[in-house]
Scaffold this active site. Sequence first.
Site, PDB file in Angstrom:
ATOM      1  N   SER A 171       4.416  -4.638  -4.511  1.00  0.00           N
ATOM      2  CA  SER A 171       3.576  -3.446  -4.480  1.00  0.00           C
ATOM      3  C   SER A 171       2.939  -3.111  -5.827  1.00  0.00           C
ATOM      4  CB  SER A 171       4.379  -2.243  -3.986  1.00  0.00           C
ATOM      5  OG  SER A 171       5.373  -1.874  -4.930  1.00  0.00           O
ATOM      6  N   LYS A 214       6.559   2.849  -9.180  1.00  0.00           N
ATOM      7  CA  LYS A 214       5.125   2.993  -8.942  1.00  0.00           C
ATOM      8  C   LYS A 214       4.466   3.541 -10.210  1.00  0.00           C
ATOM      9  CE  LYS A 214       5.747   2.144  -4.480  1.00  0.00           C
ATOM     10  NZ  LYS A 214       5.285   0.887  -3.843  1.00  0.00           N
TER      11      LYS A 214
END
Length: 277
Positions: free
Chosen positions: A41, A118
């Site tokens: 990701s 993230k």
Amino acid sequence: MAKAERSGGILETIKTVVYALLIAGVFRTLFFQPFWIPSGSMKDTLLVGDFLFVNKMAYGYSYASCPSLRFPRFGIDIGAEDICGIFDGDNSRLFGSEPERGDVVVFRHPVTGQDYIKRLIGLPGETVQVRGGVLYIDGQEAPQTPAGTFTETYDAQGPMGNRPQCANPGVPLGGVCEKPRFRETLPGGVEHDILNIRTTQLDDTPVYTVPEGHYFFMGDNRDNSTDSRVSPVAGGVGFVPYENLIGRAGRVVLSFGGTSIFKVWDWRFDRFLEPIE
């Protein structure tokens, strides 16, 4: 006499092991937490198999600073809230400092308690939207400039053996998987790479207003990231409370490209000690 000496030696060994574990636990709780990148990701900033240490001192301490012990194979699932849950709920931190936009952050999922990594995109009180694959913060465009093509081998990656998603269809096993790469500039001037695979529903989102005391996170691999663009109810992350931040990732320490750490021929030596932008 010999028996007593042996008993004393065993006791000292046990005490040494216990002390070592306590010291390691304190070190991990207060200073640095090891983190292994399990998914794609955050490509190409972070690759599957990258190993790094998270700086827990960066944002101060909360219940989330306590380590989790998750070993499903042995039926062990102890989260930070199980150990330090008494400090959960007021969304505050001890010796707290605010994260900055563009930081790569490890945090606890607001619902599942799993650790995620993230990039911090939206700050408290701001609006965030994606239109046509382009990010807007408070209505201001985060410009993207073409930065070539990110390529990788289409093969099993990491212990889970997942294969990457590709923008070029029909890639055979062992072939070259391609993704267009862009350089994105966030408000404030932070630049970083993002990848594009295809057009998805997350390329056009509603306007999100980040609540006070919360943050909005996105993965750099925009079409292959479970992040704040989707609510936890729908399987995403949603807004992340301040107290759920664990720490900032600053540098890749080691990187293992294959499905096992023991496959030395798959180690990515060029990524050892690489700074994280």
